[in-house]
Design a protein around this motif. Structure first.
Motif, PDB file in Angstrom:
ATOM      1  N   VAL A  14       0.850  -1.189   0.000  1.00  0.00           N
ATOM      2  CA  VAL A  14       0.000   0.000   0.000  1.00  0.00           C
ATOM      3  C   VAL A  14       0.884   1.237   0.000  1.00  0.00           C
ATOM      4  N   SER A  15       1.880   1.262   0.873  1.00  0.00           N
ATOM      5  CA  SER A  15       2.777   2.415   0.967  1.00  0.00           C
ATOM      6  C   SER A  15       3.485   2.683  -0.360  1.00  0.00           C
ATOM      7  N   GLU A  16       4.015   1.654  -0.960  1.00  0.00           N
ATOM      8  CA  GLU A  16       4.692   1.824  -2.248  1.00  0.00           C
ATOM      9  C   GLU A  16       3.739   2.378  -3.303  1.00  0.00           C
ATOM     10  N   SER A  17       2.508   1.891  -3.286  1.00  0.00           N
ATOM     11  CA  SER A  17       1.509   2.336  -4.263  1.00  0.00           C
ATOM     12  C   SER A  17       1.088   3.774  -4.023  1.00  0.00           C
ATOM     13  N   VAL A  18       0.948   4.167  -2.751  1.00  0.00           N
ATOM     14  CA  VAL A  18       0.606   5.557  -2.429  1.00  0.00           C
ATOM     15  C   VAL A  18       1.714   6.478  -2.936  1.00  0.00           C
ATOM     16  N   HIS A  19       2.954   6.128  -2.669  1.00  0.00           N
ATOM     17  CA  HIS A  19       4.054   6.974  -3.128  1.00  0.00           C
ATOM     18  C   HIS A  19       4.103   7.029  -4.648  1.00  0.00           C
ATOM     19  N   SER A  20       3.859   5.929  -5.296  1.00  0.00           N
ATOM     20  CA  SER A  20       3.856   5.905  -6.755  1.00  0.00           C
ATOM     21  C   SER A  20       2.750   6.797  -7.327  1.00  0.00           C
ATOM     22  N   ALA A  21       1.605   6.811  -6.662  1.00  0.00           N
ATOM     23  CA  ALA A  21       0.473   7.609  -7.145  1.00  0.00           C
ATOM     24  C   ALA A  21       0.649   9.099  -6.894  1.00  0.00           C
ATOM     25  N   VAL A  22       1.471   9.466  -5.895  1.00  0.00           N
ATOM     26  CA  VAL A  22       1.545  10.871  -5.475  1.00  0.00           C
ATOM     27  C   VAL A  22       2.900  11.524  -5.735  1.00  0.00           C
ATOM     28  N   TRP A  46      -6.008  11.095   1.064  1.00  0.00           N
ATOM     29  CA  TRP A  46      -6.391  11.567   2.405  1.00  0.00           C
ATOM     30  C   TRP A  46      -7.353  10.573   3.058  1.00  0.00           C
ATOM     31  N   HIS A  47      -8.357  10.161   2.322  1.00  0.00           N
ATOM     32  CA  HIS A  47      -9.370   9.244   2.860  1.00  0.00           C
ATOM     33  C   HIS A  47      -8.778   7.895   3.250  1.00  0.00           C
ATOM     34  N   LEU A  48      -7.981   7.287   2.397  1.00  0.00           N
ATOM     35  CA  LEU A  48      -7.431   5.972   2.740  1.00  0.00           C
ATOM     36  C   LEU A  48      -6.517   6.071   3.960  1.00  0.00           C
ATOM     37  N   THR A  49      -5.832   7.204   4.082  1.00  0.00           N
ATOM     38  CA  THR A  49      -4.971   7.406   5.244  1.00  0.00           C
ATOM     39  C   THR A  49      -5.804   7.618   6.500  1.00  0.00           C
ATOM     40  N   LEU A 105       1.747  12.910   1.824  1.00  0.00           N
ATOM     41  CA  LEU A 105       2.693  11.827   2.092  1.00  0.00           C
ATOM     42  C   LEU A 105       3.245  11.884   3.514  1.00  0.00           C
ATOM     43  N   GLY A 106       3.406  13.076   4.057  1.00  0.00           N
ATOM     44  CA  GLY A 106       3.872  13.197   5.443  1.00  0.00           C
ATOM     45  C   GLY A 106       2.898  12.531   6.404  1.00  0.00           C
ATOM     46  N   TYR A 107       1.620  12.840   6.233  1.00  0.00           N
ATOM     47  CA  TYR A 107       0.598  12.219   7.086  1.00  0.00           C
ATOM     48  C   TYR A 107       0.536  10.713   6.830  1.00  0.00           C
ATOM     49  N   PHE A 108       0.499  10.319   5.562  1.00  0.00           N
ATOM     50  CA  PHE A 108       0.430   8.892   5.249  1.00  0.00           C
ATOM     51  C   PHE A 108       1.614   8.144   5.856  1.00  0.00           C
ATOM     52  N   ASP A 109       2.824   8.666   5.688  1.00  0.00           N
ATOM     53  CA  ASP A 109       4.015   7.969   6.178  1.00  0.00           C
ATOM     54  C   ASP A 109       3.985   7.792   7.690  1.00  0.00           C
ATOM     55  N   GLU A 110       3.496   8.791   8.402  1.00  0.00           N
ATOM     56  CA  GLU A 110       3.423   8.660   9.858  1.00  0.00           C
ATOM     57  C   GLU A 110       2.419   7.576  10.260  1.00  0.00           C
ATOM     58  N   VAL A 111       1.293   7.533   9.575  1.00  0.00           N
ATOM     59  CA  VAL A 111       0.294   6.483   9.845  1.00  0.00           C
ATOM     60  C   VAL A 111       0.856   5.116   9.466  1.00  0.00           C
ATOM     61  N   GLY A 142      -7.586  -9.738  12.820  1.00  0.00           N
ATOM     62  CA  GLY A 142      -7.088 -10.109  11.493  1.00  0.00           C
ATOM     63  C   GLY A 142      -8.012  -9.652  10.384  1.00  0.00           C
ATOM     64  N   VAL A 143      -9.312  -9.844  10.574  1.00  0.00           N
ATOM     65  CA  VAL A 143     -10.285  -9.424   9.565  1.00  0.00           C
ATOM     66  C   VAL A 143     -10.290  -7.904   9.427  1.00  0.00           C
ATOM     67  N   ARG A 144     -10.170  -7.173  10.532  1.00  0.00           N
ATOM     68  CA  ARG A 144     -10.151  -5.705  10.460  1.00  0.00           C
ATOM     69  C   ARG A 144      -8.946  -5.229   9.665  1.00  0.00           C
ATOM     70  N   LEU A 145      -7.787  -5.830   9.897  1.00  0.00           N
ATOM     71  CA  LEU A 145      -6.584  -5.418   9.164  1.00  0.00           C
ATOM     72  C   LEU A 145      -6.704  -5.721   7.672  1.00  0.00           C
ATOM     73  N   VAL A 146      -7.257  -6.873   7.331  1.00  0.00           N
ATOM     74  CA  VAL A 146      -7.462  -7.207   5.918  1.00  0.00           C
ATOM     75  C   VAL A 146      -8.449  -6.228   5.292  1.00  0.00           C
ATOM     76  N   SER A 147      -9.471  -5.826   6.043  1.00  0.00           N
ATOM     77  CA  SER A 147     -10.433  -4.849   5.548  1.00  0.00           C
ATOM     78  C   SER A 147      -9.761  -3.515   5.243  1.00  0.00           C
ATOM     79  N   VAL A 148      -8.865  -3.072   6.109  1.00  0.00           N
ATOM     80  CA  VAL A 148      -8.137  -1.822   5.873  1.00  0.00           C
ATOM     81  C   VAL A 148      -7.258  -1.953   4.632  1.00  0.00           C
ATOM     82  N   ILE A 149      -6.576  -3.063   4.503  1.00  0.00           N
ATOM     83  CA  ILE A 149      -5.728  -3.287   3.325  1.00  0.00           C
ATOM     84  C   ILE A 149      -6.567  -3.236   2.052  1.00  0.00           C
ATOM     85  N   ALA A 150      -7.702  -3.914   2.054  1.00  0.00           N
ATOM     86  CA  ALA A 150      -8.561  -3.946   0.866  1.00  0.00           C
ATOM     87  C   ALA A 150      -9.049  -2.543   0.506  1.00  0.00           C
TER      88      ALA A 150
END
Length: 171
Positions: A14-22, A46-49, A105-111, A142-150
């Motif tokens: 996710v992080s790599e993709s966010v950086h690639s998109a921004v 902003w929303h996904l973060t 990206l600053g906010y995303f990276d901290e999260v 585990g399900v909550r984390l997979v939900s966030v990833i999705a």
């Protein structure tokens, strides 16, 4: 490989993709919309973060980085501090007038860093812990984390497609 390692790898993607998109994007592209009701790249990131921050903070029984680290003040958006973007209208999307990729990206990276730190200490047994009984069946860690990833991957994919469309249309 432990389950937490698989989850950590997914969040790293996710992080790599966010950086690639921004990374390297200009302000007009960050805020552009393909029509009056579409999301912007700024809103999507902003929303996904915000969702990741909200959900991981809840799992940690901690404050959201958005609030505790002052990102809410740096962004200066016209929403309640707890707002994650869920259910936003077209006008709300337009109000996320973030013209700096560095701010996003600053906010995303901290999260992301907090999420990665949380996952490093997680055992497989902990993934079965129920974290939300408002659903049937109740939601486990585990399900909550997979939900966030999705959710994150869906939105960062939308941002990447939007960036490609906008950059190609400006040629």
């Amino acid at each position: 490989m432990k389950s937490a390692d698989v989850l950590a790898d997914a969040f790293e993607r996710v992080s790599e993709s966010v950086h690639s998109a921004v990374d390297g994007i200009d302000a007009p592209t960050l805020l552009a919309r393909v029509d009056s009701d579409s999301n912007t790249i700024a809103w999507l990131i902003w929303h996904l973060t915000r969702v990741q921050d909200d959900h991981v903070a809840d799992l940690l029984d901690a404050d959201q980085i958005w609030i505790s680290a002052g990102w809410v003040d740096r962004f200066r958006l016209p929403f309640a501090p707890e707002d994650t973007g869920y259910g936003h209208s077209s006008d709300d999307v337009a109000a996320v007038a973030v013209s700096s990729p560095e701010l996003l990206l600053g906010y995303f990276d901290e999260v992301h860093d907090r999420t990665a730190h949380f996952l490093r200490g997680l055992s497989d047994d902990e993934l079965d812990r129920v974290v939300d009984e408002n659903w049937d069946p109740p939601v486990t860690l585990g399900v909550r984390l997979v939900s966030v990833i999705a959710d994150d991957l869906q939105h960062v994919g939308q941002a990447a497609i939007l960036r490609g469309v906008l950059e190609r249309s400006s040629r």
